[in-house]
Design an enzyme around this catalytic site. Structure first.
Site, PDB file in Angstrom:
ATOM      1  N   HIS A  45       0.732  -0.960   0.180  1.00  0.00           N
ATOM      2  CA  HIS A  45      -0.004  -0.023  -0.180  1.00  0.00           C
ATOM      3  C   HIS A  45       0.637   1.264   0.139  1.00  0.00           C
ATOM      4  CE1 HIS A  45      -3.437   2.559   0.576  1.00  0.00           C
ATOM      5  NE2 HIS A  45      -2.867   3.100   1.621  1.00  0.00           N
ATOM      6  N   ASP A  47       1.052   5.197  -0.036  1.00  0.00           N
ATOM      7  CA  ASP A  47       0.419   6.342  -0.022  1.00  0.00           C
ATOM      8  C   ASP A  47       1.018   7.519  -0.898  1.00  0.00           C
ATOM      9  OD1 ASP A  47      -1.526   5.798   1.890  1.00  0.00           O
ATOM     10  OD2 ASP A  47      -0.149   5.614   3.318  1.00  0.00           O
ATOM     11  N   ASP A 159      -7.763   1.374   2.188  1.00  0.00           N
ATOM     12  CA  ASP A 159      -7.445   2.286   3.112  1.00  0.00           C
ATOM     13  C   ASP A 159      -8.517   3.568   3.490  1.00  0.00           C
ATOM     14  OD1 ASP A 159      -5.870   2.949   5.379  1.00  0.00           O
ATOM     15  OD2 ASP A 159      -4.471   4.000   4.145  1.00  0.00           O
ATOM     16  N   ASP A 296       1.634  -1.237   4.508  1.00  0.00           N
ATOM     17  CA  ASP A 296       2.052   0.181   3.940  1.00  0.00           C
ATOM     18  C   ASP A 296       3.402  -0.111   3.256  1.00  0.00           C
ATOM     19  OD1 ASP A 296      -0.289   0.670   4.729  1.00  0.00           O
ATOM     20  OD2 ASP A 296       0.547   2.456   5.890  1.00  0.00           O
ATOM     21  N   HIS A 440      -6.466   9.676  -0.084  1.00  0.00           N
ATOM     22  CA  HIS A 440      -6.929   9.715   1.385  1.00  0.00           C
ATOM     23  C   HIS A 440      -6.274   9.989   2.337  1.00  0.00           C
ATOM     24  CE1 HIS A 440      -5.037   5.551   0.660  1.00  0.00           C
ATOM     25  NE2 HIS A 440      -4.745   5.813   1.667  1.00  0.00           N
TER      26      HIS A 440
END
Length: 862
Positions: A45, A47, A159, A296, A440
């Site tokens: 994941h 970000d 998420d 993550d 997000h």
């Protein structure tokens, strides 16, 4: 979903190893006739900005993850991997050689590597407007089409903090068949697990058939990390996260480390994880199981690929070579899982949509444990939530004007100097910056301070670039004599009427210098409806004449430009008039200085302590008076408004059509945060009880303007400058009130400021909020839930109603909204919080700005 909420007790009993669930048991021979099919789906994941900026994450982690992916997947064709964020993928792609690119295409073709969702980012679903969600989806999908020739078919949203059916609708319309979600209230997850409804067809509220149905998988446990994805017991699942082998940087909080798999322990270890897989599969209706394997920014080091893939392969090989275990385990992509699921449940045969249940509604407001509701982020960093929408409007206008200008410029040699290529690049970059902000941790206001500055700077630069595109495009479109066209980058043909000095300041108006020669004022209508709308610009003289595009004089109201509450600045004057524009039209108005000006001046009443009756001004009529118990009254053709003479706040509305009076009290209120260990932060709203009224020891200065085009009441409180403006025009603009709050809570400590509207509407605990500016979702105020659970995201509107009337609050920015009492609507405007709320951010929210919140209040008969 309202029916689900109705039956849930929302208690939180201890469920054993699965804290928020229950003990799962199974019978050993359940799989005798049909083996368990396990798909372990490795993922990472990423970000696009959170604790580091997008570029820093890319440099430190993401590029290594993708580089290793190419190498490691080619080592064994049984290995699989999924990826979702195209903002990162495209940046990486631009830096690799053609050999690597060919390898990636081969891995995709062979089904080892899959792009899931394929948006520019994994979009927030509460605060993002559907224009921007679609924009970031298009940006990602177009990039994939052009560079890889692939179309994603499964959605992956592990998420975002709560989930919206708007997303389900958009994915379905994009051609997706399946989607996955994770962050859903723990009580809802538990209920769905007991009912085996974690896999369902998500259907839109308005759909009377099944055309909007999309198959949705809801992950059952607390998190998308490895401890919470192999089965119900995190202490055991953690032992199968081989990045946490002893000697590494991450360990298991449950104090039992993983063991590397070898001939001596493989039987025992395989049996332990199979037990978890079987238990997890008992929550679903089929013998096909999804077990994500990631977290993550995982798989950054080559060693981690080896640890996970080699140890799991040994477990799979052992399981698969023991037919008496009745299991087939393998690595898979998300679509591998969904294909097996559809095959197992005969979904692709026409008859059987009935195998999975159908659900409508949304998954807000999210709670991950206890009373920790994630309703704080609906408002956090509101300055940027507003900037986001400003940018969206510029992008829309720029795209349309640019498209029209492009057609014009191809018509003659003279116009081919139009900078089409350069402007196209600016547009594309703006779309990507807007797309990035839908992430997000961006629009949500849940990133580190300097990361917020990075997002803000990107939005700010793109707004300036979009203004350039608008100017260049309008230039070529408004010229009557196209042969006179010439382009000079250093001296733009037009200027914009407002200027923003920095990424975190509010825009201010440009002052037009008037001469006897007319100056041209261009007004553009980017909507597809004809518009009659009030436009205000600043000029340097009150002696002004305005001509319409047809050359006819236009009625103008001249208002003072104020320096603070009571001082007039004679540097500038505001002129306001009703502009009339066709759909997508540009109107060219002419402004000139004119001594014999017919313009109508606004006059002013200022309510202030120690007033001096007449306040001399050489142009405007100004009366000063003491705050008093007498009401202040404004009216137009549609309504009459009463404001308190003490506070300047609205108290009552009379609608002239039916002659009815409606109580309509506006007030402000403060929320604090709990005295417990867990306090409000960027994500969570944990108030210390009901809001306390906003108390002012001295009454505020109130400035009332009466004019021909609009009248307004402005109240100057310590933390907010509140304006209610009534337009004297036809249509919705005259039937609604414009409300603006300039909020400044920079000196506060753990406080949140709300605006509350209390009416005599009998709303019966029901209210309505929009989802992403796309659809309306009914809400119920539930007293069995804590206050913070009754706050919902509002992207563009919220309303309450009874049999007679509806009161709608239209919003120009996303914020948190609630209706906590009968007839009430309240909106949280800004929050300043001095501590972290333990969700990984590691800071509070203390970078508050002077923020403009803009609304329209509309009262209408039903």
């Amino acid at each position: 979903m309202l029916d689900v909420y109705d039956i849930l007790p929302f208690d939180n009993p201890d469920g054993g190893v699965w804290k928020q669930g229950f003990d799962i048991t199974y019978n050993e021979n359940e799989w005798d006739n049909e083996p368990l099919q396990v798909f372990v789906v490795p993922h990472s994941h990423n970000d696009p900005g959170w604790l580091k900026t997008f570029d820093d994450y890319f440099r430190d982690q993401t590029q290594h993850i993708l580089n290793n992916m190419v190498i490691k997947l080619q080592e064994d064709n049984r290995r699989k991997f999924i990826w979702s964020e195209i903002s990162y993928f495209s940046k990486w792609w631009d830096g690799i050689d053609s050999q690597k690119k060919d390898a990636v295409k081969r891995l995709i073709k062979d089904g080892q590597f899959e792009i899931v969702t394929g948006g520019w980012v994994m979009s927030d679903e509460a605060s993002a407007h559907y224009f921007a969600i679609i924009d970031q989806l298009i940006e990602g999908h177009q990039w994939l089409e052009k560079n890889l020739g692939v179309k994603p078919k499964s959605g992956w949203a592990v998420d975002p903090f709560g989930h919206s059916p708007t997303m389900a609708y958009l994915l379905k319309r994009t051609g997706f068949s399946n989607m996955l979600i994770q962050r859903v209230h723990y009580s809802v997850k538990k209920h769905f697990a007991t009912q085996k409804t974690l896999e369902f067809f998500w259907r839109q509220n308005w759909d009377l058939g099944s055309s909007t149905d999309i198959l949705c998988h809801m992950m059952p446990f607390y998190s998308y990390d490895v401890p919470h994805t192999c089965g119900p017991d995190p202490k055991i699942c953690c032992q199968f996260d081989f990045k946490r082998l002893p000697g590494g940087r991450v360990s298991c909080p449950w104090r039992v480390p993983p063991e590397a798999i070898h001939a001596g322990n493989v039987q025992h270890r395989a049996w332990i994880i199979l037990d978890q897989y079987r238990k997890k599969s008992k929550l679903f209706r089929t013998k096909v199981l999804l077990a994500p394997l990631g977290d993550d920014f995982r798989y950054a080091e080559s060693s981690e690929w080896d640890q996970q893939y080699q140890n799991y392969q040994k477990l799979f090989d052992y399981m698969n070579s023991h037919p008496e275990w009745h299991v087939k385990a393998q690595f898979g992509t998300l679509s591998d899982y969904f294909e097996a699921l559809r095959k197992e449940s005969n979904l692709d045969e026409k008859s059987s949509n009935s195998f999975f249940p159908v659900l409508s509604g949304d998954f807000f407001t999210y709670a991950d444990r206890d009373h920790h509701y994630w309703s704080g982020y609906f408002t956090s960093r509101p300055f940027y939530k507003r900037l986001d929408r400003v940018m969206e409007s510029y992008i829309r206008a720029a795209e349309i004007l640019y498209s029209l200008a492009l057609v014009q410029s191809s018509k003659s040699e003279k116009m081919s100097v139009f900078p089409s290529v350069n402007n196209y690049k600016l547009l594309a970059e703006a779309r990507r910056n807007l797309g990035l902000f839908q992430h997000h941790d961006a629009i949500t206001g849940t990133a580190k301070d300097w990361v917020v500055v990075d997002y803000g700077t990107r939005l700010f630069h793109s707004i300036m670039n979009l203004k350039k595109v608008i100017i260049d495009s309008a230039h070529i479109l408004v010229l009557k004599d196209k042969s006179a066209y010439s382009y000079d980058a250093s001296t733009p043909f037009l200027k914009m009427d407002d200027v923003q000095a920095s990424q975190d300041s509010l825009p201010h108006k440009t002052v037009m210098k008037l001469t006897l020669q007319p100056r041209y004022l261009l007004i553009y209508n980017p909507t597809e409806q004809e518009r009659f709308s009030v436009v205000s610009v600043h000029v340097n003289s009150p002696k002004v004449k305005l001509l319409s595009p047809m050359g006819k004089p236009v009625t103008v109201q001249i208002s003072a430009v104020w320096d603070g509450a009571t001082t007039i600045s004679h540097e500038a004057y505001q002129i306001s008039f009703v502009a009339h524009l066709p759909p997508l039209g540009i109107g060219v108005y002419q402004l000139s200085a004119d001594e014999s000006s017919e313009a109508v001046l606004a006059d002013y009443n200022i309510y202030i302590r120690n007033s001096r009756q007449e306040k001399a001004d050489r142009i405007f009529k100004i009366k000063e008076m003491e705050n008093s118990a007498d009401n202040i009254i404004l009216e137009n053709a549609y309504m009459k408004l009463w404001f308190s003479g003490m506070s300047g706040l609205l108290e009552k509305i009379n609608t002239k059509e039916d002659g009815k009076n409606h109580q309509m009290k506006v007030e402000f209120a403060w929320y604090g945060t709990t005295s417990n260990r867990d306090k409000s932060g960027a994500y969570l709203f944990l108030p210390d009880g009901d809001a306390k009224p906003y108390i002012f020891t001295d009454p505020p200065t109130i400035r009332v303007a009466h004019g021909r085009i609009f009248s307004e009441v402005v109240c100057f409180f310590h933390h907010v400058t509140h304006t209610m403006r009534l337009y004297k025009v036809q249509g919705l603009e005259g039937q609604s009130l414009e409300v603006s709050n300039i909020v400044d809570i920079r000196g506060e400590y753990n406080r949140e400021l709300a605006m509350r509207i209390s009416s005599d509407i009998n709303s019966r605990n029901r209210f309505y909020t929009d989802l992403n500016g796309y659809q309306i979702q009914p809400r119920l105020m539930m007293s069995k839930l804590p206050l913070q659970a009754n706050i919902y995201p509002m992207t563009t509107m919220a309303y309450i109603q009874d049999v007679g009337v509806r009161l709608t609050l239209h919003s120009a920015q996303s914020l948190g909204v609630a209706s906590l009492k009968n007839g009430q609507l309240e909106v949280i405007m800004d929050r300043r919080l001095m501590q972290d709320d333990n969700r990984g951010l590691g800071q509070g929210v203390q970078d508050n700005k002077i923020t403009a919140n803009v609304f329209r209040l509309l009262l209408e008969r039903r």
